[in-house]
Design an enzyme around this catalytic site. Structure first.
Site, PDB file in Angstrom:
ATOM      1  N   GLU A 113       0.840  -1.193   0.000  1.00 29.69           N
ATOM      2  CA  GLU A 113       0.000   0.000   0.000  1.00 29.69           C
ATOM      3  C   GLU A 113       0.880   1.250   0.000  1.00 29.69           C
ATOM      4  O   GLU A 113       2.042   1.200   0.395  1.00 29.69           O
ATOM      5  CB  GLU A 113      -0.895   0.042   1.245  1.00 29.69           C
ATOM      6  CG  GLU A 113      -1.991  -0.977   1.246  1.00 29.69           C
ATOM      7  CD  GLU A 113      -3.021  -0.757   2.339  1.00 29.69           C
ATOM      8  OE1 GLU A 113      -3.058   0.331   2.941  1.00 29.69           O
ATOM      9  OE2 GLU A 113      -3.794  -1.686   2.596  1.00 29.69           O
ATOM     10  N   HIS A 131      -4.900   6.489  -0.292  1.00 25.28           N
ATOM     11  CA  HIS A 131      -4.098   5.289  -0.085  1.00 25.28           C
ATOM     12  C   HIS A 131      -4.608   4.178  -0.979  1.00 25.28           C
ATOM     13  O   HIS A 131      -5.707   4.253  -1.509  1.00 25.28           O
ATOM     14  CB  HIS A 131      -4.057   4.879   1.400  1.00 25.28           C
ATOM     15  CG  HIS A 131      -5.288   4.188   1.892  1.00 25.28           C
ATOM     16  ND1 HIS A 131      -6.439   4.854   2.242  1.00 25.28           N
ATOM     17  CD2 HIS A 131      -5.526   2.866   2.100  1.00 25.28           C
ATOM     18  CE1 HIS A 131      -7.337   3.977   2.657  1.00 25.28           C
ATOM     19  NE2 HIS A 131      -6.814   2.765   2.580  1.00 25.28           N
ATOM     20  N   HIS A 190      -5.385   0.069  -1.997  1.00 24.06           N
ATOM     21  CA  HIS A 190      -5.798  -1.257  -1.536  1.00 24.06           C
ATOM     22  C   HIS A 190      -5.361  -2.254  -2.607  1.00 24.06           C
ATOM     23  O   HIS A 190      -6.063  -2.445  -3.602  1.00 24.06           O
ATOM     24  CB  HIS A 190      -7.313  -1.322  -1.353  1.00 24.06           C
ATOM     25  CG  HIS A 190      -7.809  -0.782  -0.063  1.00 24.06           C
ATOM     26  ND1 HIS A 190      -9.130  -0.863   0.305  1.00 24.06           N
ATOM     27  CD2 HIS A 190      -7.177  -0.159   0.958  1.00 24.06           C
ATOM     28  CE1 HIS A 190      -9.296  -0.303   1.493  1.00 24.06           C
ATOM     29  NE2 HIS A 190      -8.117   0.141   1.904  1.00 24.06           N
ATOM     30  N   ASP A 233      -9.232   1.973   8.281  1.00 24.83           N
ATOM     31  CA  ASP A 233      -9.347   3.196   7.475  1.00 24.83           C
ATOM     32  C   ASP A 233     -10.280   4.198   8.140  1.00 24.83           C
ATOM     33  O   ASP A 233      -9.973   5.401   8.210  1.00 24.83           O
ATOM     34  CB  ASP A 233      -9.881   2.882   6.073  1.00 24.83           C
ATOM     35  CG  ASP A 233      -8.928   2.083   5.221  1.00 24.83           C
ATOM     36  OD1 ASP A 233      -7.706   2.088   5.499  1.00 24.83           O
ATOM     37  OD2 ASP A 233      -9.412   1.434   4.269  1.00 24.83           O
TER      38      ASP A 233
END
Length: 123
Positions: free
Chosen positions: A25, A71, A73, A84
């Site tokens: 990530e 971000h 995944h 999150d």
């Protein structure tokens, strides 16, 4: 602060960062101007792993234009995890999740409480 869009170039950058960091990530902060997300800030001390990414809150800029975060995944799930939802409020009001396979439709925006939020892509 009301966000209504994201610059197309920034979205392309985020998708590319997802591809480049895969299978790990990535995470960064998003800055806005006049309600449009325009810039990505990568903070010193940020760590990306296969199942998470983290940043040092002490490295966050004192900036009223931080809109939220982005971000990836790598598993392709375009929904926020419980981690999150705990992270989002600490980094702003609007948050992008970029998912595998990192194509033009493999992203979503969410509010700090994890609710989906429609965001216009602006050229």
């Amino acid at each position: 602060m009301n966000i209504h869009g994201i610059r197309h170039d920034l979205l392309l950058l985020l998708l590319e960062m997802g591809r480049d960091s895969h299978p790990n990530e990535f995470v960064g902060l998003l800055r806005e101007r006049d309600g449009i997300m325009e810039e990505l800030n990568l903070l010193p001390g940020t760590v990306g792993r296969g199942d998470s990414a983290s940043l040092l809150y002490t490295m966050m800029p004192l900036d009223t234009h931080v809109a939220g975060s982005a971000h990836s995944h790598p598993n392709g799930v375009l929904r926020p995890s419980s981690a999150d939802v705990n992270f989002f409020p600490r980094t702003g009001k609007y948050h992008l999740i970029i998912g595998y396979p990192y194509g033009k439709d493999n992203w979503r925006c969410f509010t700090a409480d994890g609710e989906p939020y429609d965001l216009e892509v602006i050229a």
